[in-house]
Design a protein around this motif. Structure first.
Motif, PDB file in Angstrom:
ATOM      1  N   GLY A 152       0.825  -1.209   0.000  1.00 52.03           N
ATOM      2  CA  GLY A 152       0.000   0.000   0.000  1.00 52.03           C
ATOM      3  C   GLY A 152       0.855   1.254   0.000  1.00 52.03           C
ATOM      4  O   GLY A 152       0.585   2.209  -0.745  1.00 52.03           O
ATOM      5  N   PHE A 175      -3.651   5.850  -5.702  1.00 56.43           N
ATOM      6  CA  PHE A 175      -4.143   6.007  -4.331  1.00 56.43           C
ATOM      7  C   PHE A 175      -5.234   4.977  -4.025  1.00 56.43           C
ATOM      8  O   PHE A 175      -5.278   4.417  -2.925  1.00 56.43           O
ATOM      9  CB  PHE A 175      -4.689   7.419  -4.120  1.00 56.43           C
ATOM     10  CG  PHE A 175      -3.617   8.464  -4.020  1.00 56.43           C
ATOM     11  CD1 PHE A 175      -2.308   8.115  -3.737  1.00 56.43           C
ATOM     12  CD2 PHE A 175      -3.905   9.798  -4.212  1.00 56.43           C
ATOM     13  CE1 PHE A 175      -1.309   9.066  -3.640  1.00 56.43           C
ATOM     14  CE2 PHE A 175      -2.917  10.767  -4.120  1.00 56.43           C
ATOM     15  CZ  PHE A 175      -1.618  10.389  -3.838  1.00 56.43           C
ATOM     16  N   PHE A 176      -6.115   4.734  -4.982  1.00 54.59           N
ATOM     17  CA  PHE A 176      -7.182   3.771  -4.733  1.00 54.59           C
ATOM     18  C   PHE A 176      -6.644   2.338  -4.669  1.00 54.59           C
ATOM     19  O   PHE A 176      -7.216   1.489  -3.984  1.00 54.59           O
ATOM     20  CB  PHE A 176      -8.277   3.912  -5.784  1.00 54.59           C
ATOM     21  CG  PHE A 176      -9.248   5.028  -5.485  1.00 54.59           C
ATOM     22  CD1 PHE A 176     -10.205   4.881  -4.494  1.00 54.59           C
ATOM     23  CD2 PHE A 176      -9.187   6.234  -6.154  1.00 54.59           C
ATOM     24  CE1 PHE A 176     -11.078   5.906  -4.179  1.00 54.59           C
ATOM     25  CE2 PHE A 176     -10.049   7.276  -5.862  1.00 54.59           C
ATOM     26  CZ  PHE A 176     -11.007   7.110  -4.869  1.00 54.59           C
ATOM     27  N   LYS A 179      -5.480   2.179  -1.237  1.00 56.89           N
ATOM     28  CA  LYS A 179      -6.627   2.134  -0.327  1.00 56.89           C
ATOM     29  C   LYS A 179      -7.131   0.694  -0.158  1.00 56.89           C
ATOM     30  O   LYS A 179      -7.496   0.268   0.943  1.00 56.89           O
ATOM     31  CB  LYS A 179      -7.737   3.030  -0.879  1.00 56.89           C
ATOM     32  CG  LYS A 179      -9.001   3.087  -0.021  1.00 56.89           C
ATOM     33  CD  LYS A 179      -9.941   4.161  -0.568  1.00 56.89           C
ATOM     34  CE  LYS A 179     -11.279   4.159   0.167  1.00 56.89           C
ATOM     35  NZ  LYS A 179     -12.150   3.061  -0.229  1.00 56.89           N
ATOM     36  N   LYS A 180      -7.140  -0.074  -1.255  1.00 59.77           N
ATOM     37  CA  LYS A 180      -7.559  -1.483  -1.165  1.00 59.77           C
ATOM     38  C   LYS A 180      -6.662  -2.244  -0.186  1.00 59.77           C
ATOM     39  O   LYS A 180      -7.144  -3.028   0.639  1.00 59.77           O
ATOM     40  CB  LYS A 180      -7.488  -2.138  -2.544  1.00 59.77           C
ATOM     41  CG  LYS A 180      -8.510  -1.633  -3.540  1.00 59.77           C
ATOM     42  CD  LYS A 180      -8.304  -2.320  -4.888  1.00 59.77           C
ATOM     43  CE  LYS A 180      -9.207  -1.730  -5.959  1.00 59.77           C
ATOM     44  NZ  LYS A 180      -8.939  -2.337  -7.286  1.00 59.77           N
ATOM     45  N   ALA A 182      -4.804  -0.960   2.285  1.00 54.59           N
ATOM     46  CA  ALA A 182      -4.965  -0.453   3.655  1.00 54.59           C
ATOM     47  C   ALA A 182      -6.250  -0.978   4.284  1.00 54.59           C
ATOM     48  O   ALA A 182      -6.277  -1.364   5.457  1.00 54.59           O
ATOM     49  CB  ALA A 182      -4.963   1.076   3.646  1.00 54.59           C
ATOM     50  N   GLU A 183      -7.334  -1.006   3.521  1.00 57.14           N
ATOM     51  CA  GLU A 183      -8.614  -1.479   4.057  1.00 57.14           C
ATOM     52  C   GLU A 183      -8.591  -2.978   4.343  1.00 57.14           C
ATOM     53  O   GLU A 183      -9.240  -3.442   5.292  1.00 57.14           O
ATOM     54  CB  GLU A 183      -9.737  -1.146   3.076  1.00 57.14           C
ATOM     55  CG  GLU A 183     -10.062   0.341   3.023  1.00 57.14           C
ATOM     56  CD  GLU A 183     -11.135   0.677   2.007  1.00 57.14           C
ATOM     57  OE1 GLU A 183     -11.762   1.738   2.126  1.00 57.14           O
ATOM     58  OE2 GLU A 183     -11.349  -0.126   1.079  1.00 57.14           O
ATOM     59  N   LEU A 191      -4.350   4.673   5.800  1.00 55.50           N
ATOM     60  CA  LEU A 191      -5.565   5.283   5.252  1.00 55.50           C
ATOM     61  C   LEU A 191      -5.528   6.804   5.422  1.00 55.50           C
ATOM     62  O   LEU A 191      -5.969   7.549   4.539  1.00 55.50           O
ATOM     63  CB  LEU A 191      -6.809   4.706   5.942  1.00 55.50           C
ATOM     64  CG  LEU A 191      -7.302   3.354   5.418  1.00 55.50           C
ATOM     65  CD1 LEU A 191      -8.398   2.809   6.319  1.00 55.50           C
ATOM     66  CD2 LEU A 191      -7.804   3.469   3.989  1.00 55.50           C
ATOM     67  N   ILE A 194      -3.380   8.148   2.710  1.00 53.87           N
ATOM     68  CA  ILE A 194      -4.030   8.017   1.399  1.00 53.87           C
ATOM     69  C   ILE A 194      -5.122   9.067   1.225  1.00 53.87           C
ATOM     70  O   ILE A 194      -5.197   9.748   0.193  1.00 53.87           O
ATOM     71  CB  ILE A 194      -4.616   6.596   1.235  1.00 53.87           C
ATOM     72  CG1 ILE A 194      -3.485   5.553   1.197  1.00 53.87           C
ATOM     73  CG2 ILE A 194      -5.466   6.507  -0.031  1.00 53.87           C
ATOM     74  CD1 ILE A 194      -3.953   4.138   1.375  1.00 53.87           C
ATOM     75  N   TYR A 195      -5.990   9.198   2.246  1.00 52.07           N
ATOM     76  CA  TYR A 195      -7.082  10.171   2.138  1.00 52.07           C
ATOM     77  C   TYR A 195      -6.530  11.594   2.004  1.00 52.07           C
ATOM     78  O   TYR A 195      -7.061  12.410   1.233  1.00 52.07           O
ATOM     79  CB  TYR A 195      -7.980  10.082   3.368  1.00 52.07           C
ATOM     80  CG  TYR A 195      -8.858   8.852   3.402  1.00 52.07           C
ATOM     81  CD1 TYR A 195      -9.462   8.377   2.256  1.00 52.07           C
ATOM     82  CD2 TYR A 195      -9.085   8.161   4.605  1.00 52.07           C
ATOM     83  CE1 TYR A 195     -10.272   7.247   2.280  1.00 52.07           C
ATOM     84  CE2 TYR A 195      -9.895   7.033   4.642  1.00 52.07           C
ATOM     85  CZ  TYR A 195     -10.476   6.575   3.479  1.00 52.07           C
ATOM     86  OH  TYR A 195     -11.277   5.474   3.508  1.00 52.07           O
ATOM     87  N   PHE A 214     -12.325  14.063   1.419  1.00 50.24           N
ATOM     88  CA  PHE A 214     -11.196  13.171   1.688  1.00 50.24           C
ATOM     89  C   PHE A 214     -10.303  13.705   2.810  1.00 50.24           C
ATOM     90  O   PHE A 214      -9.784  12.924   3.617  1.00 50.24           O
ATOM     91  CB  PHE A 214     -10.377  12.952   0.415  1.00 50.24           C
ATOM     92  CG  PHE A 214     -10.934  11.888  -0.485  1.00 50.24           C
ATOM     93  CD1 PHE A 214     -10.809  10.545  -0.147  1.00 50.24           C
ATOM     94  CD2 PHE A 214     -11.590  12.215  -1.657  1.00 50.24           C
ATOM     95  CE1 PHE A 214     -11.326   9.554  -0.968  1.00 50.24           C
ATOM     96  CE2 PHE A 214     -12.111  11.233  -2.482  1.00 50.24           C
ATOM     97  CZ  PHE A 214     -11.980   9.898  -2.141  1.00 50.24           C
ATOM     98  N   CYS A 221      -9.303   9.458  10.521  1.00 48.58           N
ATOM     99  CA  CYS A 221      -8.353   8.351  10.709  1.00 48.58           C
ATOM    100  C   CYS A 221      -7.271   8.736  11.710  1.00 48.58           C
ATOM    101  O   CYS A 221      -6.874   7.922  12.553  1.00 48.58           O
ATOM    102  CB  CYS A 221      -7.719   7.973   9.366  1.00 48.58           C
ATOM    103  SG  CYS A 221      -8.839   7.152   8.213  1.00 48.58           S
TER     104      CYS A 221
END
Length: 567
Positions: A152, A175-176, A179-180, A182-183, A191, A194-195, A214, A221
């Motif tokens: 990530g 970034f997305f 995000k996958k 991190a989640e 996160l 990323i946000y 965001f 977070c």
């Protein structure tokens, strides 16, 4: 954009000033002393390390500590840790140390090295076999979650590199991907990063509602993270302040900038502290509050100067120059403007070179991948050719059996000749199909490479258009030398446009040449017709480029030559 909005400053009362002094006298020194003590402990551990793993861990923590405090030190300790991780064959620890060096390298403008570091980290973190040998996992962490977390961060780093090329859409895509990761492991700190970066990307795309959403997610977070790990929280408030300023809500903008200063100072993060000071100075400049603006601009310069953020120092120099100009202090204004110009010119030359090296590094990586794909295709072709040759041997054996059994030699030979012809035709078709299949597989990668020079063409075209406007302004003012300087920049931009246009043209020509199915065999051809056709095509090609071009041409063909064998 905000000049027509009213701005009511809330002057600080004596009571508030005393309160802030109490906070600075008691809260901040305690935290800074704790950080200093932490740094001394790390150096003590490094000095007295009993083995390489303990020493590597100390390098890891020192590299992270100096990030945004002293970029050179951060890279130095990161590289020391990388060497030890490779010596100990700890792949994931090596990837973590690579990530520690990536961010300061990018902030220093060394984009090619940052890209190289990220590609190596990506190679490690995408390989599940790297989980086989790990050291010092956190509580509740598994080798798999450790690898996914680093993956990530790698995508996050790649996304941040796209900022420097202005490709914000590609940045958001990375970034997305991060995000996958991190989640999947519920990593709040990752996160938050990323946000925050996604919010900045949407701000650059002028999608302010998405940007604000965001940034607020990033703050949420951070609220779930221990205070000592919230080193970059101040940057969120700076970003939110910038969004509110763009939306015209000046009170909320100032409030968030001041909050950014407060949080960044508590975290001893001079980079974000300086950014917030610079934003406050800009806000005061917008509303002609020169005394306050000059104060914050100088504070920003001090913060940037301590950590070597040269590009930010340029902004501080220029703003200080503007404020001195407002005070009619011409000598001071000119001195700071000269410092800004000299430093900016130096940085521009360096950054252009580094960006070019980054593009070359990315293109070379694509070429390497294409070469690997080419080798794979050649191996498949060899296998298919062997299979076809084996099939040919079978048909020959069948022909021999038919000859011996039926004593029909002539008939059997005809069958075999026909079969051989079909096989050769099939082989030719298969080879052409393989070429077209490989072309299709390469097209996606080549299209991406075409996009790079086209991006440069578009960017330099936009900049040239702005420079033409500036040149007209200078001409109107009678500043001939300034106009010539701008014209020289326009000329350089046009050379860049021409260069990158030729790059795209070369790629397309290579694709067209690859798709040709010519076998190289000579054929009976009417050369008179061929010469006539191509001379006319040449004429029309020139006419397409220049409508004013005209020419008369005459032919004198030997009609008795007939058809000849040519390729």
């Amino acid at each position: 954009r905000v000049q027509h909005l009213s701005f009511n400053y809330r002057l600080q009362t004596n009571c508030m000033k005393k309160y802030l002094k109490i906070v600075l006298l008691f809260s901040l020194p305690v935290f800074i002393q704790a950080q200093q003590k932490q740094l001394e402990n790390l150096h003590r551990v490094l000095k007295n390390a009993a083995n390489d793993t303990v020493r590597m861990d100390a390098y890891n923590k020192l590299g992270g500590f100096y990030d945004d405090v002293n970029l050179d030190s951060s890279v130095y300790y990161g590289e020391k840790g990388i060497s030890l991780a490779r010596k100990l064959k700890l792949k994931l620890n090596e990837a973590e140390m690579l990530m520690i060096t990536c961010f300061p390298l990018a902030q220093m403008g060394n984009y090619p090295q940052a890209f190289k570091v990220l590609m190596k980290a990506l190679e490690i973190t995408e390989d599940p076999s790297s989980e086989s040998n790990t050291w010092h996992l956190l509580k509740g962490q598994t080798p798999q979650s450790y690898r996914v977390r680093l993956l990530g961060y790698t995508h996050l780093g790649l996304g941040n590199l796209y900022v420097y090329t202005g490709n914000y859409e590609k940045q958001i895509t990375e970034f997305f991907e991060a995000k996958k990761n991190a989640e999947s492991i519920k990593d709040s700190l990752l996160l938050a990063f990323i946000y925050a970066d996604a919010g900045d990307a949407y701000f650059n795309l002028n999608k302010l509602d998405s940007a604000l959403s965001f940034e607020k997610l990033a703050l949420k977070c951070y609220s779930a993270i221990p205070f000592e790990e919230r080193k970059y929280e101040g940057g969120i408030y700076s970003s939110i302040g910038g969004i509110y300023q763009q939306l015209g809500n000046i009170d909320l903008a100032r409030k968030n900038y001041e909050r950014a200063v407060e949080v960044s100072e508590k975290q001893n993060n001079p980079a974000h502290t300086g950014d917030a000071y610079l934003q406050l100075a800009s806000l005061f400049q917008l509303f002609k509050k020169t005394d306050s603006g000059l104060l914050y601009a100088k504070k920003a310069f001090v913060a940037f100067n301590n950590i070597g953020k040269e590009k930010s120092k340029v902004l501080a120099y220029r703003m200080i120059s503007d404020f001195y100009g407002d005070h009619k202090m011409t000598d001071s204004s000119f001195a700071y403007l000269r410092l800004a110009t000299l430093l900016n010119d130096s940085l521009d030359r360096i950054e252009k070179k580094k960006l070019q090296e980054l593009q070359i590094a990315g293109f070379n990586e694509q070429l390497r991948l294409q070469e690997l794909e080419k080798e794979r295709t050649e191996t498949q072709n060899k296998f298919r050719t062997s299979a076809m040759l084996a099939g040919l041997g079978v048909f020959l054996l069948i022909g021999l059996l038919l000859y011996r059994n039926n004593r029909q030699k002539q008939k059997a030979n005809k069958v075999l000749e026909k079969t051989l012809t079909n096989l050769k035709s099939t082989q030719t078709q298969l080879i052409q199909s393989e070429k077209m299949a490989s072309l299709g597989e390469l097209t996606a990668g080549i299209a991406h490479e075409i996009q790079n020079p086209l991006n440069f063409v578009n960017n330099f075209s936009e900049v040239s258009n702005e420079l033409i406007g500036e040149m007209n302004v200078e001409l109107d003012k009678g500043n001939i030398n300034e106009a010539k300087a701008v014209a020289l920049d326009v000329k350089q931009n046009l050379e860049k446009i021409n260069h990158h246009g030729k790059r795209a043209d070369a790629i397309v020509k290579g694709m067209l040449q690859h798709s040709l199915s010519n076998t190289g065999q000579k054929e009976q051809t009417d050369i008179n017709t061929l010469a006539d056709e191509y001379s006319r095509l040449s004429y029309h090609g020139l006419r397409a480029k220049d409508k004013n071009f005209n020419a008369d041409f005459k032919t004198d063909f030997d009609e008795s030559i007939g058809k000849i064998n040519i390729i």
